[in-house]
Write a protein that holds these residues in place. Structure first.
Motif, PDB file in Angstrom:
ATOM      1  N   HIS A  19     -54.422  -5.882 -45.826  1.00  0.00           N
ATOM      2  CA  HIS A  19     -53.445  -4.966 -45.245  1.00  0.00           C
ATOM      3  C   HIS A  19     -52.074  -5.616 -45.226  1.00  0.00           C
ATOM      4  O   HIS A  19     -51.949  -6.830 -45.169  1.00  0.00           O
ATOM      5  N   HIS A  20     -51.086  -4.780 -45.285  1.00  0.00           N
ATOM      6  CA  HIS A  20     -49.713  -5.260 -45.269  1.00  0.00           C
ATOM      7  C   HIS A  20     -49.006  -4.524 -44.135  1.00  0.00           C
ATOM      8  O   HIS A  20     -49.185  -3.326 -43.970  1.00  0.00           O
ATOM      9  N   THR A  72     -45.660  -3.190 -42.270  1.00  0.00           N
ATOM     10  CA  THR A  72     -44.238  -2.899 -42.438  1.00  0.00           C
ATOM     11  C   THR A  72     -43.790  -2.020 -41.268  1.00  0.00           C
ATOM     12  O   THR A  72     -44.619  -1.440 -40.570  1.00  0.00           O
ATOM     13  N   ALA A  73     -42.478  -1.940 -41.104  1.00  0.00           N
ATOM     14  CA  ALA A  73     -41.942  -1.060 -40.067  1.00  0.00           C
ATOM     15  C   ALA A  73     -42.219   0.374 -40.467  1.00  0.00           C
ATOM     16  O   ALA A  73     -42.129   0.734 -41.625  1.00  0.00           O
ATOM     17  N   CYS A  74     -42.590   1.191 -39.493  1.00  0.00           N
ATOM     18  CA  CYS A  74     -42.965   2.565 -39.797  1.00  0.00           C
ATOM     19  C   CYS A  74     -42.116   3.517 -38.974  1.00  0.00           C
ATOM     20  O   CYS A  74     -42.069   3.409 -37.751  1.00  0.00           O
ATOM     21  N   ALA A  75     -41.465   4.436 -39.660  1.00  0.00           N
ATOM     22  CA  ALA A  75     -40.616   5.387 -38.948  1.00  0.00           C
ATOM     23  C   ALA A  75     -41.442   6.490 -38.299  1.00  0.00           C
ATOM     24  O   ALA A  75     -40.987   7.157 -37.389  1.00  0.00           O
ATOM     25  N   ALA A  76     -42.668   6.675 -38.771  1.00  0.00           N
ATOM     26  CA  ALA A  76     -43.480   7.770 -38.247  1.00  0.00           C
ATOM     27  C   ALA A  76     -44.097   7.443 -36.893  1.00  0.00           C
ATOM     28  O   ALA A  76     -44.355   8.332 -36.098  1.00  0.00           O
ATOM     29  N   TYR A 133     -50.722  -1.058 -43.401  1.00  0.00           N
ATOM     30  CA  TYR A 133     -51.258  -0.107 -44.377  1.00  0.00           C
ATOM     31  C   TYR A 133     -52.157  -0.851 -45.342  1.00  0.00           C
ATOM     32  O   TYR A 133     -52.043  -2.059 -45.505  1.00  0.00           O
ATOM     33  N   GLU A 158     -53.617  -2.045 -48.774  1.00  0.00           N
ATOM     34  CA  GLU A 158     -53.176  -2.229 -50.156  1.00  0.00           C
ATOM     35  C   GLU A 158     -54.334  -2.085 -51.139  1.00  0.00           C
ATOM     36  O   GLU A 158     -54.119  -1.863 -52.317  1.00  0.00           O
ATOM     37  N   LEU A 160     -54.381   1.635 -52.139  1.00  0.00           N
ATOM     38  CA  LEU A 160     -53.052   2.260 -52.177  1.00  0.00           C
ATOM     39  C   LEU A 160     -52.919   3.255 -53.328  1.00  0.00           C
ATOM     40  O   LEU A 160     -52.224   4.262 -53.221  1.00  0.00           O
ATOM     41  N   ARG A 188     -51.621   6.452 -49.384  1.00  0.00           N
ATOM     42  CA  ARG A 188     -51.530   5.358 -48.438  1.00  0.00           C
ATOM     43  C   ARG A 188     -52.307   5.620 -47.159  1.00  0.00           C
ATOM     44  O   ARG A 188     -52.033   6.548 -46.412  1.00  0.00           O
ATOM     45  N   ARG A 224     -53.079   4.291 -43.520  1.00  0.00           N
ATOM     46  CA  ARG A 224     -52.230   3.510 -42.637  1.00  0.00           C
ATOM     47  C   ARG A 224     -52.769   3.559 -41.220  1.00  0.00           C
ATOM     48  O   ARG A 224     -53.560   4.416 -40.881  1.00  0.00           O
ATOM     49  N   GLU A 250     -45.521   4.504 -52.217  1.00  0.00           N
ATOM     50  CA  GLU A 250     -45.294   3.848 -50.927  1.00  0.00           C
ATOM     51  C   GLU A 250     -45.789   2.411 -50.918  1.00  0.00           C
ATOM     52  O   GLU A 250     -46.316   1.927 -49.917  1.00  0.00           O
ATOM     53  N   GLU A 252     -44.740  -0.872 -50.428  1.00  0.00           N
ATOM     54  CA  GLU A 252     -43.533  -1.465 -49.875  1.00  0.00           C
ATOM     55  C   GLU A 252     -43.335  -2.926 -50.284  1.00  0.00           C
ATOM     56  O   GLU A 252     -42.368  -3.550 -49.904  1.00  0.00           O
ATOM     57  N   ARG A 253     -44.288  -3.451 -51.072  1.00  0.00           N
ATOM     58  CA  ARG A 253     -44.100  -4.804 -51.600  1.00  0.00           C
ATOM     59  C   ARG A 253     -42.916  -4.850 -52.561  1.00  0.00           C
ATOM     60  O   ARG A 253     -42.378  -5.903 -52.823  1.00  0.00           O
ATOM     61  N   GLN A 275     -41.144  11.307 -41.706  1.00  0.00           N
ATOM     62  CA  GLN A 275     -42.450  11.262 -41.048  1.00  0.00           C
ATOM     63  C   GLN A 275     -43.554  11.046 -42.079  1.00  0.00           C
ATOM     64  O   GLN A 275     -44.486  10.294 -41.837  1.00  0.00           O
ATOM     65  N   GLY A 315     -42.701   7.431 -43.866  1.00  0.00           N
ATOM     66  CA  GLY A 315     -42.655   6.304 -42.931  1.00  0.00           C
ATOM     67  C   GLY A 315     -41.437   5.425 -43.107  1.00  0.00           C
ATOM     68  O   GLY A 315     -41.223   4.504 -42.326  1.00  0.00           O
TER      69      GLY A 315
END
Lengths: 661, 300
Positions: free
Chosen positions: A237-238, A240-244, A252, A254, A257, A261, A263, B134, B136-137, B180, B183
């Motif tokens: 898993h990686h 990251t910042a999530c806006a949701a 999330y 990998e 993927l 995704r 998550r 998505e 993000e790497r 949303q 993300g």
């Protein structure tokens, strides 16, 4: 995604749930009170049989989905209260209070007397700000009339039936709805999903969830993240910042993927509704009336060996499955060229007669594409769904599902019988992810049938210990023994390429094969050597067409077709062609057979390219190498062993000497 | 859990770790003596003209292992379609550009655009992997590549005999629904990386008012028409900008213009950037002067 968590008092018990759309829950639990309000101006009086919970406690702001799923799972039967909520949230997501304001975690009561008023002014802050998602179409009003509510129930039934047996991410749910005639409802998919969830037709989960590490009390609070779709653990898993969800380190997966995704805060919907239970029971009854276990040989024109194995597998399917920890499995160990596909036809027919779902999974896309027309031909009256990356039939429902193993991640407890073809082929080999997906796609009481010419070592061990029921098909459909590989000692190919010569012994064997009119497979280990080796061979055999291909070759398709058509006589290739390609009259040369890249399984597969046809059953197979290593010994032992079994069981055609005596 | 299972684990522990290329999934074989950083335009280029600029390359990476390109193999590193020579001074294209002259009646509200790479098929694939798959790497690689465009923006300022400077970085917003779903906002993430290297503050100044279909699905005419009123400045944009003016030296006339860098992932017709720039200019009191520069990762 974020959701609200609440608990509701119903029939004297508190039930804890979370909600994607709180309006659904309020309407559901307080349907009587709400309905009264709705009907104020109408003349309906039929309010019997409606649910009316006395009170409901709900969080005032929404919390990240992954955390909410954990909290709801652990809450038990008590009223929602802040202290325990905070504690469980911290358990689920250590360090959550660093970024999620402690003061935000509040709960409030909604009593039955308040429902009507609360709905009017908007229960939840976000709603007042007009931020609530999933609004559109008929949901513009904050309250649904009876007709709308009923329509939504119907739509959610339809959705639940479609999702049944699937495991889908949010965007896949939307795609499915669009494909299943619910395209008008995609805008309010959350509402319908919530309705299905609260009525128990689907399970709502987070893509990545926590699981307890150990049985011991000390370890129980130690949790580990796991992707529910592919089973991968935290190492894959990686974060990251999530806006949701607002989490600065939202994990999330990998590992899967490529399939969309999954998550920590992404919704994963498991369809649990059983909509074909009736049909299935009727099917079983109908099938029982008929002759038990239709004789496979007659209908499918199987050879004796195929028939015996197929009947053993049928017998396995007929046994009632005990509630064991692992799904019962059966191995069909059939040599290369035995005609595996024909053997599974009776099994598919048996399952279909019962109205059950059958899945044929294989790791390789080209095998799927090759199998599809044969299955469609064998079962014309049943709907076949073919799934692979980029397949058009992704959301089609059918009786027989033929799929690459990756696509299995989108299923959940769907199939009664799972047939895994070529289970040892890349990438199923040692791939826990796909095994997890296969287990998940199968019903808990379902059964597995594995097909392989070269089962992986752990499985062979299970067979030897008698733990794995199996049937061996030791003979090819033409009833001639398998060609046993011969040994040819030469130096590594690298050496000859440098000197631009080939050893006499190899040349002699090559020209013998060419003279007898066979086509030659030359397997090598390195892609880089392909071109040089082809040039060298062309030097020695200027008259015949020689080609080379590898996984990096763009013209691979055409070259293989030319070889199949007999337009080229020699094909230099790497292990990519170790299975699938069948040439009537062919000899096999495996160069550098002592390389670590060739294990016993791939040696057996490559050797299996020879002698496939009835007209030329005894092709030559040569292991050309400096050393005679374990893999080669094992491969020869396997081939010789299979021939011995075939002879003992009398499957082989009588040889000339036997006939004359 | 048998013996061989544990043995396999032990082997895995002892085996040398093979790095796999992020883009093509093949194992990375580094040739002896060849530094993968030679594909980094900053690494080979010790450009003395940038002395005044705020970009000091030496501070970027002390160790090669920290370099974002370490995750790519040689073959993939070769595919970076850097725009080193700029043909069109407005949009920063590497080839002749009819678009910038074609805009015609419509005004251009930004100074110029600079992009790091051409939107070639492999670059398109990378962006798709990051934005739609998505993964993000890719962010650290794409973000570092965008820094090259930042460098080009400053270089152009130098050529115009200005002191190279950017006061504030902002980015093209995505809709709430998209945010949303995905993300993250790809433009924001790129902006934050550039800002981090360049030591310039980032602020969110714009919002997207409606959810349009993906830009890549539309024709040129549609794009420009569609962009009207999609963006607007956030409520306190003016206030945020005013506060930046306050900390400036009032005696220096040059500092009376505020230079904003607008970041996006791809520049195709420039309609998105232009619409955003327009809104920014509208939002501020006319006493102050805004200069808006555009940075995009790719120029299609």
């Amino acid at each position: 995604m974020r959701v609200y968590v609440y608990s509701v008092l119903w029939q004297g018990k508190w039930r804890c749930r979370f909600t994607l759309d709180w309006r659904v829950d309020v309407r559901y639990w307080f349907s009587q009170a709400v309905a009264n309000g709705v009907r104020e101006n109408s003349s309906h009086a039929d309010v019997t049989n409606e649910r009316c919970a006395p009170e409901l406690w709900i969080t005032t702001c929404c919390i990240p989905l992954g955390t909410a799923v954990d909290v709801v799972g652990q809450w038990g039967e008590s009223r929602l209260e802040v202290q325990r909520l905070v504690k469980l949230m911290q358990d689920a997501e250590p360090g959550i209070l660093d970024w999620f304001g402690r003061e935000c975690i509040q709960v409030r009561r909604i009593g039955v007397e308040e429902v009507w008023r609360e709905i009017g002014i908007g229960v939840i802050e976000e709603h007042r700000k007009g931020k609530l998602e999933g609004e559109g179409g008929i949901l513009k009003e904050s309250l649904w009339s009876d007709a709308v509510w009923k329509q939504m129930k119907d739509e959610s039934d339809l959705l639940a039936a479609q999702i049944s047996g699937r495991a889908l991410l949010a965007n896949e749910v939307q795609e499915l709805m669009a494909a299943a005639g619910l395209d008008h409802a995609v805008a309010y998919w959350r509402t319908l999903a919530q309705l299905a969830y609260i009525r128990g037709q689907v399970k709502l989960l987070s893509g990545i969830t926590t699981r307890s590490l150990g049985q011991f009390s000390l370890l129980r609070r130690q949790r580990e993240l796991q992707c529910l779709r592919c089973g991968s653990s935290a190492a894959q898993h990686h974060r990251t910042a999530c806006a949701a969800c607002g989490n600065p380190g939202c994990a999330y997966c990998e590992a899967c993927l490529a399939m969309g995704r999954s998550r920590r805060c992404a919704l994963l919907v498991h369809g649990t509704a059983v909509h074909n239970a009736g049909a299935s029971a009727a099917g079983v009854a109908r099938a029982a009336e008929r002759a038990p276990a239709t004789e496979p040989a007659a209908r499918w024109r199987l050879s004796e060996a195929q028939h015996d194995a197929s009947r053993a597998a049928l017998h396995f399917l007929q046994q009632p499955s005990a509630a064991a920890a692992a799904a019962p499995s059966f191995l069909l160990w059939a040599v290369t060229g035995a005609g595996k596909t024909e053997m599974i036809f009776p099994l598919i027919a048996y399952t279909l007669e019962r109205g059950q779902h059958v899945l044929i999974a294989t790791p390789r896309r080209d095998v799927v594409l090759e199998l599809a027309p044969r299955l469609a031909q064998a079962f014309p009256e049943h709907r076949l769904v073919t799934l692979y990356g980029g397949s058009e039939e992704r959301w089609t429902a059918g009786d027989i599902t033929l799929s690459t193993t990756h696509q299995l991640m989108r299923f959940y407890h769907k199939f009664d019988v799972v047939i895994v073809d070529e289970l040892d082929a890349f990438p199923y080999h040692n791939n826990e992810l796909l095994q997890y997906a296969a287990r998940k796609a199968c019903k808990p009481e379902g059964k597995f049938i594995f097909l392989s010419a070269t089962p992986p070592e752990p499985m062979q061990r299970e067979v030897r210990r008698g733990r794995l029921p199996h049937a061996k098909v030791p003979v090819r459909f033409h009833r001639h023994p398998l060609p046993v590989p011969q040994r040819l000692t030469i130096k590594p190919l690298r050496h000859y390429l440098e000197n631009k010569t080939l050893p006499k012994s190899l040349l002699h064997q090559l020209s013998r094969s060419v003279e007898r009119g066979a086509q030659l497979f030359l397997f090598i280990t390195r892609i880089k050597q392909t071109e040089a080796f082809v040039q060298l061979l062309r030097h020695y055999f200027p008259v015949i067409t020689i080609e080379g291909t590898s996984s990096e070759d763009k013209e691979r398709g055409e070259k293989v077709t030319r070889f199949r058509n007999g337009q080229s006589r020699m094909l230099v290739t790497t292990t990519i062609l170790e299975r699938g390609v069948t040439i009537p009259k062919s000899d096999v040369f495996i160069i550098d057979a002592d390389s670590a890249l060739f294990d016993a399984a791939s040696l057996v597969q490559m050797a299996g390219r020879a002698g496939r046809s009835k007209d030329d059953p005894a092709g030559h197979v040569l292991f050309c190498a400096a050393e005679w290593n374990r893999a080669q010994r094992l491969a020869v032992r396997q081939i010789v062993g299979m021939n011995r079994i075939a002879r003992r069981q009398g499957y082989l055609l009588p040889t000339d000497t036997e006939r004359s005596s | 859990m048998n013996f061989s299972h544990w043995l396999a684990k032990l082997y895995a522990l002892l085996a040398p770790k093979t790095e796999v290329c992020l883009a093509c999934n093949r194992p990375i074989h580094r040739q002896q003596g060849a530094d993968f950083r030679r594909y980094d335009p900053f690494f080979q280029n010790t450009d003395s003209t940038l002395h005044g600029a705020s970009l000091t390359r030496s501070s970027l990476f002390t160790r090669p292992t920290e370099h974002p390109f370490i995750n790519l193999c040689e073959a993939c590193l070769c595919q970076m379609a850097w725009i080193r020579i700029i043909r069109c001074p407005i949009c920063g294209r590497a080839i002749g550009c009819p678009d910038c002259t074609r805009r015609g009646s419509e005004r251009t509200y930004f100074q110029y655009n600079r992009s790091a790479v051409q939107y070639s098929p492999p670059m398109r694939e990378w962006l798709a992997q990051y934005k739609f798959r998505e993964n993000e790497r890719y962010l650290s690689i794409l973000g570092y590549m965008a820094l090259f465009a930042y460098h080009q923006v400053l270089l152009q300022q130098l050529m115009y005999k200005q002191s190279p400077r950017i006061d504030l970085i902002t980015y093209v917003p995505v809709s709430e629904t998209r945010l949303q779903e995905r993300g993250f906002n790809q433009a924001e993430q790129l902006a934050r990386i550039v800002a981090q290297y360049a030591h310039v503050p980032v602020q969110s100044l714009l919002q997207r008012n409606r959810h349009t279909i993906k830009q890549s699905m539309k024709s040129r005419g549609n794009r420009i028409e569609d962009m009207k009123d999609v963006f607007s400045a956030v409520n306190n944009a003016n206030h945020q900008l005013q506060s930046l003016f306050k900390i400036r030296n009032p005696n220096n006339p040059d500092s009376q213009t505020l230079r904003i860098l607008l970041v996006d992932d791809v520049y195709t017709t420039g309609s998105t950037i232009n619409a955003c720039a327009h809104q920014l200019k509208k939002s501020i009191d006319p006493v102050h002067k805004l200069e808006i520069y555009s940075l995009t990762w790719a120029r299609s």
